[in-house]
Design an enzyme around this catalytic site. Structure first.
Site, PDB file in Angstrom:
ATOM      1  N   GLN A  17      11.351  45.903  33.245  1.00  0.00           N
ATOM      2  CA  GLN A  17      12.176  46.114  34.436  1.00  0.00           C
ATOM      3  C   GLN A  17      11.796  47.302  35.319  1.00  0.00           C
ATOM      4  O   GLN A  17      11.744  47.184  36.544  1.00  0.00           O
ATOM      5  CB  GLN A  17      13.652  46.260  34.023  1.00  0.00           C
ATOM      6  CG  GLN A  17      14.574  46.378  35.194  1.00  0.00           C
ATOM      7  CD  GLN A  17      16.049  46.426  34.868  1.00  0.00           C
ATOM      8  OE1 GLN A  17      16.848  46.712  35.741  1.00  0.00           O
ATOM      9  NE2 GLN A  17      16.455  46.160  33.649  1.00  0.00           N
ATOM     10  N   GLU A 140      15.812  51.003  28.702  1.00  0.00           N
ATOM     11  CA  GLU A 140      16.964  51.420  29.506  1.00  0.00           C
ATOM     12  C   GLU A 140      17.940  52.390  28.814  1.00  0.00           C
ATOM     13  O   GLU A 140      18.165  53.502  29.262  1.00  0.00           O
ATOM     14  CB  GLU A 140      17.723  50.140  29.915  1.00  0.00           C
ATOM     15  CG  GLU A 140      19.062  50.343  30.552  1.00  0.00           C
ATOM     16  CD  GLU A 140      18.965  51.018  31.895  1.00  0.00           C
ATOM     17  OE1 GLU A 140      18.183  50.557  32.739  1.00  0.00           O
ATOM     18  OE2 GLU A 140      19.685  52.006  32.116  1.00  0.00           O
ATOM     19  N   ASP A 169      16.109  52.001  33.985  1.00  0.00           N
ATOM     20  CA  ASP A 169      15.015  51.125  34.412  1.00  0.00           C
ATOM     21  C   ASP A 169      14.845  51.041  35.925  1.00  0.00           C
ATOM     22  O   ASP A 169      13.966  51.655  36.510  1.00  0.00           O
ATOM     23  CB  ASP A 169      15.251  49.711  33.870  1.00  0.00           C
ATOM     24  CG  ASP A 169      14.872  49.584  32.405  1.00  0.00           C
ATOM     25  OD1 ASP A 169      14.145  50.451  31.911  1.00  0.00           O
ATOM     26  OD2 ASP A 169      15.303  48.616  31.760  1.00  0.00           O
ATOM     27  N   GLY A 249      34.069  64.292  41.866  1.00  0.00           N
ATOM     28  CA  GLY A 249      34.188  65.451  42.759  1.00  0.00           C
ATOM     29  C   GLY A 249      35.544  66.092  42.618  1.00  0.00           C
ATOM     30  O   GLY A 249      36.206  65.985  41.583  1.00  0.00           O
ATOM     31  N   GLY A 250      35.985  66.737  43.669  1.00  0.00           N
ATOM     32  CA  GLY A 250      37.272  67.419  43.614  1.00  0.00           C
ATOM     33  C   GLY A 250      38.433  66.499  43.976  1.00  0.00           C
ATOM     34  O   GLY A 250      39.561  66.954  44.121  1.00  0.00           O
TER      35      GLY A 250
END
Ligand SMILES: CC(C)(COP(=O)(O)OP(=O)(O)OC[C@H]1O[C@@H](n2cnc3c(N)ncnc32)[C@H](O)[C@@H]1OP(=O)(O)O)[C@@H](O)C(=O)NCCC(=O)NCCS
Length: 430
Positions: A17, A140, A169, A249-250
């Site tokens: 892959q 993978e 991959d 995130g925040g």
């Protein structure tokens, strides 16, 4: 119409892959990609998890569209000669063999440069050259573990978990494609080729940038305030923990149940509490008074209660709405959200079909099948997704172009230096 990589010829010695995803993308952008495959066997994915007897598996067709196929054994003297001729004529060689395999075939980077100083050589390995793991073969999930992803995915009370998306991959293939296009540009300037190497570990780490940010914050502060551990009063260790479905995130977010979740495993939406949109979020969830209430008005105040807020939303806003109804309602309040899409929904999504992100391809042996098209959209052209080649379909044509006579080609086929298997009848494997 001229495509960006028209005229670029690539020897594609990739398999499975990671490498094929790279060269397939370059083919969509106009490069001529010649896949070199084992005589009588081809890329292992041709027969992995087959759904139709004696027909190339979807694993192969979905990663090798727009390519040609040459069955060649470069470990024989005659096969080496053919590969040398190709190296002298082509612009790129891309490979993702196990460590040292190409060297053992006699094609070290030094030798490739001798043969063609303009050659751009793309290489994928599990680990970087200096790594103490550089001898390992990698797939993978191995890469997701080595690249940090598994340690930060899943639940804090469960084991490290790998993602279903190919972060090891295809992601590495996309990184290599960027490197190769940059090398073509540099060759325009310097006239020289170069080696472009991407390890699956490094490509995976590149997607874990914010997790490294969190590691540094954790070392400094001893906690990560936006992680569920903080809201749930759990202890932090000295490494970034698994955060379940928390936002990166925040902006706290979570996957929330919608109507029908008891029977439909994907009846959920992702809901985000966007700090700057708190007033409208409070309105959307039927608690407008929370907008000004000091108990809820700031992100800091909400954090310890964030799971109570999510539960409140599930019980009072989402319980009577399907995931699509929920998103239709929440979009009016500018809430960052989306339904959890199953692969079935993705496969039959009209918008994705129209944009070409999901495309139907006609294959001469299999008939029509679906694949993921080019996710990048251009105004100057639209990549056309064509069928993948049959095994050795372009063996004769390639050898003839290199100057071999009919007689010589027949001889090489008889000696199994090259092949034209076309329909691979080997048993399906997993
Ligand atoms: C993916 C991987 C684990 C597969 O391993 P594998 O099936 O054992 O295959 P290899 O790539 O190591 O190749 C095995 C042999 O086939 C040989 N081979 C490859 N193409 C050949 C051809 N056309 N004709 C004859 N022999 C060929 C190689 O020379 C190698 O021989 P050697 O190791 O005895 O010297 C391994 O290639 C790998 O770690 N690649 C780098 C990381 C990577 O890209 N992984 C992602 C896969 S999606």
């Amino acid at each position: 119409m001229k495509l960006p990589l028209d005229g670029i010829k690539i020897i594609d010695m990739t398999g499975v892959q990671a490498g094929p995803a790279c060269t397939q993308l370059l083919a969509w952008l106009g490069a001529e990609v010649l896949k070199i495959e084992r005589v009588g066997e081809g890329d292992i994915t041709r027969r992995q998890l087959r759904d139709i007897e004696d027909v190339d598996a979807l694993y192969f067709t979905q990663l090798n569209s727009n390519k040609k196929s040459l069955e060649l054994n470069p470990r024989t003297p005659k096969g080496k000669e053919v590969l040398e001729k190709l190296v002298q004529e082509y612009d790129m060689l891309v490979e993702n063999f196990g460590p040292g395999a190409l060297d053992r075939m006699g094609f070290t980077w030094e030798r490739l440069q001798e043969l063609n100083p303009r050659l751009i050589f793309g290489s994928i390995k599990g680990f970087e050259e200096n790594s103490r793991y550089n001898d390992l073969k990698v797939y993978e999930n191995v890469a997701q573990c080595a690249g940090g992803s598994a340690s930060v995915t899943g639940w804090w009370d469960g084991p490290p978990t790998v993602a279903g998306a190919a972060l090891g991959d295809s992601n590495t293939g996309m990184h290599l494609a960027i490197g190769l296009i940059a090398a073509v540009r540099q060759r325009d300037i310097t006239g020289k080729g170069q080696k472009v190497a991407v390890s699956m570990q490094a490509a995976n780490i590149n997607l874990n940038r914010v997790k490294l940010r969190d590691q540094l914050r954790l070392e400094k502060l001893g906690k990560l305030e936006e992680y569920p551990q903080e809201s749930l009063g759990l202890e932090f260790d000295d490494a970034v923990p698994r955060g379940g479905n928390a936002g990166g995130g925040g902006q706290p977010g979570w996957i929330l149940k919608c109507k029908g979740w008891e029977t439909d495993p994907n009846a959920y939406i992702y809901f985000t509490i966007q700090g700057q949109n708190w007033k409208r979020t409070a309105e959307a969830i039927g608690k407008p008074e929370w907008a000004e209430d000091p108990e809820y008005a700031t992100a800091q105040a909400r954090l310890p209660k964030v799971f109570d807020i999510f539960k409140y939303i599930e019980d009072n806003v989402l319980a009577d709405k399907t995931k699509d109804e929920a998103v239709d309602y929440l979009r009016k309040f500018d809430i960052p959200c989306a339904p959890v899409k199953s692969m079935k929904e993705i496969a039959y999504d009209e918008d994705l079909r129209e944009s070409g992100t999901i495309v139907e391809v006609d294959h001469k042996a299999r008939g029509k099948y679906l694949t993921v098209g080019c996710p990048i959209k251009f105004t100057a052209f639209t990549p056309e997704i064509k069928e993948s080649p049959l095994l050795g379909e372009h063996t004769r044509e390639t050898l003839a172009l290199l100057g071999y006579s009919e007689e010589e080609i027949e001889e090489m086929i008889a000696e199994k230096v090259v092949g034209e298997t076309i329909h691979l009848k080997l048993e399906s494997t997993i």
